[in-house]
Design a protein around this motif. Sequence first.
Motif, PDB file in Angstrom:
ATOM      1  N   UNK A 281       0.639  -0.791   0.132  1.00 48.45           N
ATOM      2  CA  UNK A 281      -0.349   0.097   0.323  1.00 48.45           C
ATOM      3  C   UNK A 281       1.013   1.406   0.169  1.00 48.45           C
ATOM      4  N   UNK A 282       2.134   1.293   0.739  1.00 50.49           N
ATOM      5  CA  UNK A 282       2.628   2.341   0.869  1.00 50.49           C
ATOM      6  C   UNK A 282       3.440   2.656  -0.792  1.00 50.49           C
ATOM      7  N   UNK A 283       4.360   1.456  -1.269  1.00 52.72           N
ATOM      8  CA  UNK A 283       4.638   1.442  -2.876  1.00 52.72           C
ATOM      9  C   UNK A 283       3.528   2.572  -3.869  1.00 52.72           C
ATOM     10  N   UNK A 284       2.157   1.944  -3.271  1.00 51.23           N
ATOM     11  CA  UNK A 284       0.955   2.200  -4.616  1.00 51.23           C
ATOM     12  C   UNK A 284       0.755   3.676  -4.083  1.00 51.23           C
ATOM     13  N   UNK A 285       1.248   4.453  -2.798  1.00 47.35           N
ATOM     14  CA  UNK A 285       0.905   5.015  -2.729  1.00 47.35           C
ATOM     15  C   UNK A 285       1.983   6.468  -2.295  1.00 47.35           C
ATOM     16  N   UNK A 286       2.964   6.217  -3.308  1.00 49.17           N
ATOM     17  CA  UNK A 286       3.732   6.728  -3.541  1.00 49.17           C
ATOM     18  C   UNK A 286       4.150   7.150  -5.424  1.00 49.17           C
ATOM     19  N   UNK A 287       3.367   6.186  -6.017  1.00 52.37           N
ATOM     20  CA  UNK A 287       3.751   5.810  -7.350  1.00 52.37           C
ATOM     21  C   UNK A 287       3.295   8.216  -8.023  1.00 52.37           C
ATOM     22  N   UNK A 288       1.958   8.376  -7.387  1.00 57.84           N
ATOM     23  CA  UNK A 288       1.979   9.986  -7.782  1.00 57.84           C
ATOM     24  C   UNK A 288       3.115  10.296  -7.505  1.00 57.84           C
TER      25      UNK A 288
END
Length: 127
Positions: free
Chosen positions: A107-114
């Motif tokens: 989830x953290x990795x996904x939230x970092x993508x933007x």
Amino acid sequence: MTDDLISFLRARFDEDEQVVRVDPGFSQEWHTERARADPHDESRACVRSSQGDVITGDVDVERARHIAHYDPARMLRDVQARQHTLVRCQEEMLSGIPRLVHFAKRTLWEMAQPYADHDDYQEEWKL
């Protein structure tokens, strides 16, 4: 690695919140209205705040809808939701339960993508 990512996300969310709050009307919701130049032209619109302030002049109706969709009140709610998700991920990682830890990291990795274009973004966070 995870501590760096959490710090990175916290800083980006704080920046996002500051951008939204820089406007004294940050809690305002925006809506579209027909353009005043020709109120019968349904292809043109303007955006106004809940206080009646003009946000945009006469623009194409799809652009007006897009702008109104991302009003300051909505963006603030979005930032706050991401901040809560970050806290929840930290709690899950502390649980020591492998499945929850894995889910929280993902989830953290996904939230970092933007934020992949930010100077402090690390390549190892790419999905």
